[in-house]
Design an enzyme around this catalytic site. Structure first.
Site, PDB file in Angstrom:
ATOM      1  N   LYS A 183     -17.771   0.481   3.960  1.00 14.40           N
ATOM      2  CA  LYS A 183     -16.778  -0.606   4.073  1.00 14.40           C
ATOM      3  C   LYS A 183     -15.336   0.019   4.025  1.00 14.40           C
ATOM      4  CE  LYS A 183     -16.237  -4.834   1.325  1.00 14.40           C
ATOM      5  NZ  LYS A 183     -14.533  -4.316   1.017  1.00 14.40           N
ATOM      6  N   CYS A 230      16.526  12.315 -27.610  1.00 11.75           N
ATOM      7  CA  CYS A 230      17.735  12.469 -28.721  1.00 11.75           C
ATOM      8  C   CYS A 230      17.924  13.625 -29.372  1.00 11.75           C
ATOM      9  CB  CYS A 230      17.452  11.457 -29.765  1.00 11.75           C
ATOM     10  SG  CYS A 230      16.212  11.629 -30.781  1.00 11.75           S
TER      11      CYS A 230
HETATM   12  N1  5U1 Z   1     -18.466  -2.880   7.913  1.00 10.28           N
HETATM   13  C1  5U1 Z   1     -18.201  -4.052   7.591  1.00 10.28           C
HETATM   14  N2  5U1 Z   1     -17.119  -4.572   6.860  1.00 10.28           N
HETATM   15  N3  5U1 Z   1     -17.649  -5.865   6.850  1.00 10.28           N
HETATM   16  C2  5U1 Z   1     -16.743  -6.684   5.947  1.00 10.28           C
HETATM   17  N4  5U1 Z   1     -19.103  -4.973   7.838  1.00 10.28           N
HETATM   18  C3  5U1 Z   1     -18.610  -6.183   7.244  1.00 10.28           C
HETATM   19  N5  5U1 Z   1     -19.234  -7.635   7.292  1.00 10.28           N
HETATM   20  C4  5U1 Z   1     -18.514  -8.469   6.791  1.00 10.28           C
HETATM   21  C5  5U1 Z   1     -17.194  -8.376   6.071  1.00 10.28           C
HETATM   22  C6  5U1 Z   1     -16.228  -9.049   5.312  1.00 10.28           C
HETATM   23  O1  5U1 Z   1     -18.779  -9.666   6.756  1.00 10.28           O
HETATM   24  C7  5U1 Z   1     -19.934 -10.050   7.204  1.00 10.28           C
HETATM   25  C8  5U1 Z   1     -21.092  -9.678   6.755  1.00 10.28           C
HETATM   26  C9  5U1 Z   1     -19.872 -11.710   7.488  1.00 10.28           C
END
Ligand code: 5U1
Length: 668
Positions: free
Chosen positions: A118, A412
């Site tokens: 992520k 001080c």
């Molecule tokens: N790698 C990844 N980041 N991300 C963020 N996949 C992914 N999928 C997302 C989001 C918000 O949303 C879907 C699962 C809808």
């Protein structure tokens, strides 16, 4: 002279070549020609397009350099909402995610998943029509976002036209991000130019994409990973893992650490694998996204209001990084406590630039054997408070110097004292300017009298200009002095002046808490106000009298007796009363010491069950809420506190650890 026909043919060749080389460079990280050769082709394209502007196309590589500034961003409605994700924080949370899937779809025997890093970036949607990028938008509120097409076109890793034919519409979603190295470089340049630093790579990506002048965006080395489509019906594949191959074939960059997992245990294994390699990755990740692989099952599981049922974000715990300990500063607190603060070579960890970290006290420094110039391991505990974990002695080259605690106050020059059995070194001078400034900041803050419109920054400015010396000085401040402050005007000065005036009407308890007496917090202040009823009785009390108050221990009583016996306190109180303070009736004991106080809980408590904790608050007259807002006074944090903690910090809400909460209950 070139004819238009010849130019059209040459331009088509140049575009094909430039697209191919950009793809090799940005997406595959495998350049086939030198930068100079690429530039020659690019200059030839620009020259021809200038001669034949009618031949410029939307997918021409020339569009990557940016175009004239926009007036503002127009809004784009998403054809399908861009959802966010629910979070999980442990292996068991991931198992619970699967349990929920099973309850929802009892006929399904096996769930397979895709697990992806992520990224800490900005989610965007790219719209292709007949294979050409025609529009790009931010996520916005999920239903509609901002049209950032011109800026998105400047990102080399985003195809302006798809590599393989794709009829009709395709809406690709993914993350725009900056590598950690580029983020740190950008911040270094901003620091040198005197511009404010970006707090994290996500903000830097967002700031870069929200430039009205796309030529500025073009100068930022933004990158992109594709991770989905808005509607699986737009692609000829049946699952998320096939989608990644399909997107790669269309020319998108796909994260190499994505893994298809046969069951939830394999997902958990990948989570630990990613977590362990996190600090070595060239970009920031804050967790892993887990998706049910099969599109048909995704469809059957459907969405909740804000997040899909078929996906979850598995967040990482506290993150670490190494940097150089440049120096140690010694801060003087409002009660004279000297806190060593590590001054660090700035580094980004878990999405935040860290340049300072507390070192707690002298013992902490000695225990850790920290030296100036050391490479140190920094951790953001619970992803929030930075701390120095330890030095890395293997990195020493002999130039490091030991950190010694000062013997005199840095503000001080009074000789510092350390009481036996205490870890803290203190400045005993109650007239110390640093203590006065910190007391003033506390007095105006939310924990004090909450003087609206007068924050610690303004107090610091007034103090440094000599316009404000101590707490009573607030009540003789002139509106013109405030209006003359940098960034202030008549309106803000009038607002602050009104708030200062209004602060004189308060309760005795609130006033006592605002004074910032050592060991005396809001709850104890309430007990004192109720017991003594007025300031005259209270300020005339002896240590013995204080000990008679239920909930006041010897440490508090000693602190109170010392405070009220000090001639400086007497003078301060006299001047405040002369300024016109009026106290409302103290609350009665049976109303409960937490009367008017609202609590919110987050994370797993260890000392109480959630319901027991709530009952105790209610029994003491307080309120418990389940949602975070400005009315919340305290956020009590158990283990793995979740997103409420970050939000509470943003709102300036007081955070209590469970032990502090217990101490508050015990004294209420
Ligand atoms: N790698 C990844 N980041 N991300 C963020 N996949 C992914 N999928 C997302 C989001 C918000 O949303 C879907 C699962 C809808």
């Amino acid at each position: 002279m070139t004819s238009e026909n010849e130019a059209r043919q040459r331009l088509a060749t140049l575009r094909r070549q430039l697209h191919h080389h950009a793809y090799q460079y940005y997406v595959l990280d495998n350049p086939l020609i030198s930068d100079g050769e690429y530039d020659r082709l690019f200059q030839e394209l620009l020259a021809l397009e200038e001669e034949f502007p009618q031949l410029v196309t939307a997918d021409s590589p020339s569009q990557r350099v940016g175009s004239l500034p926009l007036e503002g961003f127009s809004s784009v409605a998403h054809s399908h909402p861009m959802l966010s994700l629910e979070n999980s924080f442990s292996d068991d949370d991931l198992r619970a995610f699967e349990d929920k899937l099973r309850r929802f779809l009892p006929d399904v025997t096996t769930f397979t998943y895709v697990a992806e890093p992520k990224l800490d970036g900005l989610a965007v949607e790219l719209i292709y029509q007949e294979g050409v990028l025609v529009q790009a938008a931010t996520r916005g509120d999920g239903r509609s976002g901002e049209d950032i097409t011109a800026n998105i076109r400047t990102i080399g890793a985003i195809p302006l036209s798809l590599q393989n034919a794709h009829a009709g519409r395709l809406e690709v979603r993914g993350e725009v991000f900056l590598s950690s190295a580029d983020f740190n470089r950008l911040n270094r340049q901003r620091g040198e130019a005197g511009d404010p630093l970006f707090a994290n790579p996500r903000n830097a990506a967002a700031g870069s994409l929200r430039q009205l002048d796309s030529r500025l965006t073009a100068r930022r080395p933004l990158d992109f990973f594709a991770y989905g489509v808005s509607d699986p019906d737009q692609v000829p594949v049946r699952c998320q893992s096939e989608l990644f191959h399909h997107l790669a074939a269309l020319g998108f960059k796909i994260n190499p650490l994505i893994k298809r997992c046969d069951d939830i245990e394999a997902v958990i294994t990948h989570y630990h694998h990613l977590s362990s390699m996190r600090t070595q990755l060239p970009y920031e990740i804050d967790g892993m996204v887990v998706k049910v692989d099969d599109f048909e099952l995704q469809g059957r599981l459907g969405n909740k209001a804000r997040s899909p049922r078929w996906a979850i974000a598995a967040k990482f715990p506290a993150s670490q990084g190494t940097t150089i300990l440049r120096d140690v500063e010694f801060q003087v607190g409002r009660t004279g406590a000297i806190t060593p603060v590590a001054i660090l070579e700035p580094l980004a960890i878990a999405g935040v630039v860290v340049s300072r970290a507390t070192l707690h006290n002298e013992d902490d420094i000695t225990r850790k054997d920290l030296r100036r110039g050391d490479t140190v391991l920094i951790q953001r505990a619970g992803d929030v408070i930075p701390e120095v974990v330890k030095p890395v002695p293997e990195q020493r080259d002999g130039s490091e110097t030991p950190v010694r605690m000062p013997t005199t106050c840095p503000a001080c020059a009074t000789a510092l004292v350390r009481k036996e059995g205490e870890a803290v070194l203190r400045c005993p001078n109650t007239a110390c300017p640093a203590q006065k400034l910190r007391s003033l900041c506390h007095f105006v803050s939310k924990a004090g009298l909450d003087i609206d419109g007068l924050g610690s920054k303004a107090v610091e400015k007034l103090f440094s200009k000599g316009l404000l010396e101590d707490i009573p000085g607030l009540y003789s401040l002139k509106k013109a002095d405030l209006a003359a402050l940098e960034g202030w005007g008549e309106k803000s000065a009038a607002k602050a002046t009104r708030a200062i005036e209004k602060s004189k009407k308060t309760s005795l308890a609130r006033f006592l808490a605002a004074l910032g007496i050592r060991h005396i917090g809001e709850v104890t202040a309430g007990l004192l106000a109720e017991y003594f009823q007025n300031l005259e009785h209270l300020s005339a009390a002896s240590m013995d009298d204080f000990l008679h108050v239920e909930g006041i221990g010897s440490q508090m009583a000693e602190s109170l007796a010392l405070y009220f016996a000090d001639p400086a306190t007497r003078d301060l109180l006299k001047r405040l009363m002369e300024a016109g303070f009026e106290f409302s009736e103290p609350t009665q004991r049976d109303a409960g010491a937490l009367q008017g106080t609202t609590f919110l809980f987050t994370g797993k408590l260890q000392l109480f069950s959630r319901s027991e904790a709530k009952e105790r608050v209610k029994a003491a007259g307080g309120r418990v809420t389940s949602s975070l807002g400005k009315k919340v006074d305290y956020l009590v944090c158990g283990d793995k506190p979740g997103s409420k903690l970050n939000k509470a910090l943003e709102l300036g809400i007081t955070i209590l650890e469970e032990q502090q909460f217990q101490a508050m209950l015990n004294s209420s």
